[in-house]
Design an enzyme around this catalytic site. Structure first.
Site, PDB file in Angstrom:
ATOM      1  CB  ALA A 154      -0.849   0.008   1.302  1.00  0.00           C
ATOM      2  CB  CYS A 155       2.637   2.922   2.202  1.00  0.00           C
ATOM      3  SG  CYS A 155       2.708   1.726   3.505  1.00  0.00           S
ATOM      4  N   GLY A 183       0.492   3.931  -2.887  1.00  0.00           N
ATOM      5  CA  GLY A 183       0.723   5.567  -2.384  1.00  0.00           C
ATOM      6  C   GLY A 183       2.140   5.984  -2.035  1.00  0.00           C
ATOM      7  CG  ASN A 198       1.746   5.666   5.054  1.00  0.00           C
ATOM      8  OD1 ASN A 198       2.187   6.339   6.189  1.00  0.00           O
ATOM      9  ND2 ASN A 198       0.808   4.817   5.101  1.00  0.00           N
ATOM     10  CB  CYS A 241      -2.550   7.866   6.191  1.00  0.00           C
ATOM     11  SG  CYS A 241      -3.798   7.946   4.884  1.00  0.00           S
ATOM     12  N   GLY A 242       0.575   8.992   7.023  1.00  0.00           N
ATOM     13  CA  GLY A 242       1.645   9.377   8.169  1.00  0.00           C
ATOM     14  C   GLY A 242       1.941   8.334   9.279  1.00  0.00           C
ATOM     15  CD  GLU A 243      -0.641   4.692   7.924  1.00  0.00           C
ATOM     16  OE1 GLU A 243      -0.863   3.833   6.961  1.00  0.00           O
ATOM     17  OE2 GLU A 243      -0.918   5.871   7.974  1.00  0.00           O
TER      18      GLU A 243
END
Length: 772
Positions: A96-97, A125, A278, A280-282
């Site tokens: 995903a990232c 992403g 990534n 969303c920052g997580e």
């Protein structure tokens, strides 16, 4: 809400809708070729096939496959969306990232643009740090020219993402990070003052410990040119911090990331420094790393018979949890995600090398609010934070044990450094836990999103052909019926108000348990995030929701608390703060319409009437320009003419129904007249597109670009193609859809309300997500 049993898989109608639209395999004509069981079997078989690499027999591999299949079909665990979409298929990209490096050279910048395009095309992403780029106005030694700075190059990445995402299954998304000590930081903070720019980016400021100390003492701090490391000037820390806070209050961006803290917990410091995350920052990642994520549905681990009605019988806050089942799920989830690393088809060789060097995985959770409700624990309570600490500590511990088991069987990750760890245990994975957004996954699983509180107890969901459906939290429905206060009128009232707290017919103890995102103070949001962060390797994706009337001072308090409690970053969202947001409750809609009015303004209802009365359709000029497009429908060829005025604004739409006549032709003409009236009244084309899009009739047709469901759907697609391609006489494409609307307001795919949660935005109607 009714569930649909599918060979043992209990899926809601919404879950079926999302799976069909976004996950199930389709043929060249767009026809769905899988049922949910096929999808989960395809994924389980592909991920289990890795077992053969480690010496497992075919029969043992089949056993693992069935375990993976059961894990997903029980809805106790789901991997990130690319794995569900692509495992066992030709594309095979399952991550995903990603994070890509950008160095201070034209070659590096455009290499990153190219690589980002490949990643977006594959469904991932990307995160970038622009902190290494020299500032605007700096002299470029090789050419003696002048640098245009990070912001100018960000627009290049934004445009590339815009082009790639038009044809993808998942929308491309980026994280753009700039260090607070970069000379262009003030320009970066205000980059989204114009909401038509950088809409394919989430923006975050990297706050250093040096900056935070200067902030505490109200001192100036140095701005450093990354090219030559010289201090070029100073800024006052509190003034910069105030600017960050004010802009976050205004539209939710930029967020903040505590990058020194992320590097404090970097498990491979000898390999490199973390500079980005990534979208969303997580997920902090090293350059060229990717990460594979998955989420455990906590609502599935409350013991049978343990619900809100018998909470007084528990002996501890964790009484009623099925710890054994959770342990098994954690260990199987880690096993699954580790396999994904080996079966994955990486978009770049460098990414495969970096990912397999550290083998980072991110096991997280969803359904947290549902678990709390079943246990009768209010989300905004000390008990909830204590349980969060207990549950995540357990998941973290069990994930490490499983990673240790895999290390014995398969070997440690190549970059393993014993000096980083405090005990003798060796691990297969550099990280094992992350709490990521679960927008579409939570719809499939039928649970609340991530660690967020409930979005609403009851809300209106858009279904086919404009029909509205009231969707109700199943636990609330059960309790309301058992205790005798259920009624259709009650559900409509709850959906309209968005909260139980002001409704007299609901008992006090029920109100206490069923709190929603806006019943909870922003500080309680942060406390919950911090409780989970204590036992998470990577970071926690969470949105701190503010009511519309929150102040910038409220945002400031959240940032201070997040830093003090050990969070690695913060994302905030003030209700209705983005210009064209469409929300799910009547109260918030009224707030938006009257937000700019003075205190002595008339009532909200009067304001609505005044707004409507001010709309006067523009008069038609003598000469007008446009184009005609042929649309194939089930009723015959529909010719759609779209005209615009001399300023380039869409003005009117006419239709002609080939050789067909009768009802179809008259209805198409009527719709065209109404669309023309709306356009001349200033309604945005995207609003008209979403109202007409997806309306179906008994005779659909197939055409290049997909199915045409009806004549109304054809008109929507004609408008959409016109605005996207800029089919006007000068060919400049100025009618492109407003991304600020698409990402922050009504869902661009179905027109439903967008929920801001988990550091992202998601439509609970159709599964559209801003993140990717």
């Amino acid at each position: 809400m009714a569930e649909i049993a599918s060979s043992g898989i209990k899926l809601s109608p919404s879950a079926f809708k999302v799976l069909e639209k976004r996950y199930l395999k389709k043929n060249a004509e767009g026809k769905v070729m899988e049922v949910p069981e096929d999808l989960f079997r395809r994924v389980a078989r592909a991920v289990a096939s890795v077992e053969m690499k480690f010496g497992k027999s075919e029969s043992d591999t089949a056993i693992i496959e069935n375990k993976f299949y059961g894990l997903m079909t029980s809805l106790k665990f789901l991997p990130n969306s690319p794995t569900l979409m692509n495992a066992g298929r030709r594309l095979g990209q399952l991550s995903a990232c990603f994070v890509l490096p950008i160095e201070d050279s034209m070659e590096s910048i455009f290499e990153a643009v190219k690589n980002a395009a490949l990643i977006h095309k594959s469904g991932g992403g990307t995160g970038f740090s622009f902190s290494n780029l020299r500032p605007n106005g700096d002299i470029v030694g090789s050419t003696k020219g002048v640098s245009s700075g990070p912001l100018s190059f960000m627009t290049v990445f934004d445009s590339a993402t815009e082009a790639i995402k038009q044809g993808g299954t998942r929308r491309g998304a980026n994280m753009g990070i700039l260090s607070v000590d970069h000379p262009d930081i003030l320009e970066f903070i205000s980059a989204k003052d114009n909401n038509k720019k950088l809409n394919n980016f989430n923006l975050s400021v990297s706050l250093t410990d040096t900056f935070m100390k200067a902030l505490e003492k109200d001192e100036d701090y140095n701005l450093i040119n990354p090219h030559d490391k010289r201090t070029v000037s100073q800024l006052n820390a509190r003034e910069v911090f105030k600017k960050i806070v004010d802009h976050a209050w205004k539209n939710g961006e930029p967020g903040v990331i505590f990058m020194d803290r992320m590097n404090q917990y970097n498990p491979t410091p000898a390999v490199g420094k973390i500079e980005s995350t990534n979208p969303c920052g997580e997920q902090p990642l090293l350059p060229h790393e990717s990460c594979n994520l998955g989420s455990i549905n906590l609502s599935k681990f409350v013991k049978s018979g343990m619900d809100f009605s018998n909470v007084d019988n528990r002996t501890s806050i964790s009484d009623g949890l099925d710890w054994d089942s959770l342990r098994q799920t954690v260990r199987l989830g880690v096993h699954f995600l580790d396999n994904v690393i080996d079966i994955n088809k990486y978009p770049l060789e460098k990414i495969e090398e970096a990912t397999k060097g550290n083998r980072k995985i991110g096991l997280g959770v969803m359904g947290w609010a549902d678990m709390l409700i079943q246990l009768g624990i209010p989300y905004n309570s000390v008990e909830a934070s204590q349980l969060a600490n207990e549950v995540m500590k357990f998941i973290q511990s069990e994930s490490k044990k499983q990673s240790g088991f895999l290390a014995v069987e398969r070997g440690v990750f190549p970059n393993f450094d014993k000096s980083v760890y405090t005990d003798e245990t060796a691990f297969r994975n550099a990280t094992t836990t992350t709490i990521a957004p679960t927008g579409t996954l939570s719809i499939i699983a039928g649970c609340s999103s991530g660690i967020e509180p409930l979005f609403a107890v009851s809300f209106v969901r858009n279904v086919l052909e404009g029909t509205k459906l009231y969707e109700v939290n199943p636990v609330f429905e059960k309790i309301a019926k058992e205790r005798g206060f259920w009624s259709k009128e009650l559900i409509e009232e709850i959906a309209a108000k968005g909260t139980l707290q002001e409704i007299e017919d609901v008992p006090a103890d029920v109100k206490k348990a069923f709190v929603t995102a806006h019943d909870i103070s922003p500080l309680d949001h942060v406390r919950m995030q911090a409780a989970f962060q204590k036992h998470v390797d990577n970071a926690v994706s969470k949105t701190v929701n503010f009511p519309h009337d929150a102040t910038a001072k409220d945002v400031e308090e959240v940032y201070y608390l997040a830093y003090g409690l050990g969070c690695k970053g913060v994302t905030v969202y003030r209700d209705g703060s983005r210009d064209e947001q469409v929300l799910s409750t009547g109260q918030t809609a009224i707030k938006q319409e009257t937000a700019a009015a003075p205190a002595e303004a008339v009532s909200a209802e009067t304001a609505r009437v005044e707004i409507v009365h001010k709309i006067t359709p523009r008069k038609r000029p003598d000469v007008i320009k446009g184009t005609t497009r042929l649309m194939k429908t089930g009723c015959g060829h529909l010719y759609v003419t779209i005209n615009e005025d001399d300023k380039g604004n869409l003005f009117e739409l006419f239709t002609q129904m080939g050789k067909a006549g009768g009802c179809a032709a008259s209805q198409a003409e009527a719709i065209g007249r109404l669309v023309s009236l709306a356009l001349r009244s200033g309604i945005e084309p995207v609003e008209l597109e979403k109202q007409l899009k997806g309306i179906s009739c008994h005779s659909p047709a197939w055409a290049p670009g997909g199915q045409i469901s009806s004549c109304s759907d054809a008109l929507s697609k004609a408008l959409e193609r016109y605005t996207e391609q800029g089919e006007k006489s000068n060919g400049n494409g100025s009618h492109k859809k407003s991304e600020s609307h698409m990402l922050c307001g009504a869902c661009p795919d179905c027109g439903g309300a967008v929920e801001h949660a988990g550091g992202c935005a998601v439509c609970r109607d159709c599964g559209f997500t801003k993140c990717s």
